[in-house]
Design a protein around this motif. Sequence first.
Motif, short mmCIF file in Angstrom:
data_model
loop_
_atom_site.label_atom_id
_atom_site.label_comp_id
_atom_site.label_asym_id
_atom_site.label_seq_id
_atom_site.Cartn_x
_atom_site.Cartn_y
_atom_site.Cartn_z
N TYR A 89 0.87 -1.17 0.00
CA TYR A 89 0.00 0.00 0.00
C TYR A 89 0.90 1.22 0.00
O TYR A 89 2.09 1.13 0.30
N LYS A 90 0.35 2.35 -0.34
CA LYS A 90 1.13 3.57 -0.41
C LYS A 90 1.73 3.90 0.95
O LYS A 90 1.03 3.94 1.95
N GLY A 91 3.03 4.10 0.98
CA GLY A 91 3.71 4.41 2.23
C GLY A 91 4.35 3.21 2.89
O GLY A 91 5.12 3.37 3.84
N SER A 92 4.07 2.01 2.40
CA SER A 92 4.72 0.84 2.99
C SER A 92 6.13 0.70 2.44
O SER A 92 6.48 1.29 1.41
N GLY A 93 6.95 -0.09 3.11
CA GLY A 93 8.33 -0.29 2.69
C GLY A 93 8.56 -1.72 2.26
O GLY A 93 8.13 -2.14 1.18
N ASN A 94 9.22 -2.50 3.13
CA ASN A 94 9.47 -3.90 2.82
C ASN A 94 8.24 -4.75 3.10
O ASN A 94 7.37 -4.40 3.89
N ALA A 95 8.21 -5.90 2.45
CA ALA A 95 7.23 -6.93 2.73
C ALA A 95 7.97 -8.19 3.16
O ALA A 95 9.18 -8.31 2.97
N LEU A 96 7.24 -9.11 3.77
CA LEU A 96 7.80 -10.40 4.16
C LEU A 96 7.58 -11.41 3.05
O LEU A 96 6.46 -11.57 2.55
N GLN A 97 8.64 -12.11 2.64
CA GLN A 97 8.55 -13.18 1.66
C GLN A 97 8.60 -14.52 2.40
O GLN A 97 9.55 -14.80 3.14
N THR A 98 7.56 -15.35 2.25
CA THR A 98 7.59 -16.71 2.77
C THR A 98 7.49 -17.66 1.58
O THR A 98 6.91 -17.32 0.55
N ARG A 99 8.03 -18.88 1.73
CA ARG A 99 7.96 -19.82 0.60
C ARG A 99 8.47 -21.20 1.00
O ARG A 99 9.22 -21.35 1.97
N GLN A 100 8.04 -22.18 0.24
CA GLN A 100 8.60 -23.52 0.36
C GLN A 100 9.96 -23.53 -0.35
O GLN A 100 10.10 -22.96 -1.43
#
Length: 318
Positions: A89-100
């Motif tokens: 969303y506008k104003g967010s920075g990093n996101a969390l990446q999860t995965r197998q």
Amino acid sequence: MRRPRRLAVATAALLAAGLTAAAGASPAQADRDRPHDVHPALRSHLVAFYDFDHPVEGDVALERDQGRSGTEIELINGGSAMRVPDQAYKGSGNALQTRQVNPEVTGNDDWKAGTWSASGVRTLRAFSGAEGTTVMGWFKREMDGPALNSTTANPTDRFNAIGLAGVLTGDSDGHGVRALLELIDVNGELRLVALGRRLDGGNSQTFAASEDWRTLLPKGEWVHLAATYDFTTGTMALYRNGEPVDGFYTRNDDPWQVSGPGPHVTTASDPRGIKIGGSFPQNTLERNPCDCRMDALMFLDSVIPAGDIAKQYRYMAR
């Protein structure tokens, strides 16, 4: 479970917080009291909040809590590489990446996040004896269905669910939950659900979305999801981008045992932790991995009204 080095970091942080409180509120504390991107209507109920822009100093594999509990979570197996630049969303920075990571090997290398303690996580006590809970956040799906089952010998076997985010029970083995957002098989069809359990060792109830999960969570698109759990009445609700989602309960009996005399609250035990992007945050087993990105994960100690959930979505998506 945290390694001794991490306990030392957490202890030092607590001591520093105590010294700061004695000296008077600092700008950092003022920011903590008014967490970034949280609507004022939700702030007093916000137990834990993770935006993945706040690594713990001295251990970047830990993420600081921007809620009131101070519950750090671990970015399991991927560490700092799990923080990726992607704006939910506008104003967010990093996101969390999860995965197998490797579905062909029985191991414990999947990327997931959370915290776990066999004696319960004391900082999550707000969910002990609670009348209600809300879990919400931004999610981006990057998979077409449940992942291959890395715990069986059958090369075509798949898990029956995709884990998003939830709070564990007070007796959890790392899988059992009090409040969980996930995608799970319901009568042979994958559905977006809110799954809740009022009593430790008791039965769970599931509220499943009627609409196709691929429509609710289009691949490669950020979507804001929320789930509420009212333990006093035995009801749950789902929301997508601030709007209620039609659904149905998978059981028509009384799994939460709320038909008798109350008060009807959760078991008075500290949750054993939080799980994000899969089960077993103590990293002893792989189950229901999510090839996903997540951001602004919130865990609240009450049932947030529909109007305030809409306000929160608009506040972020403005």
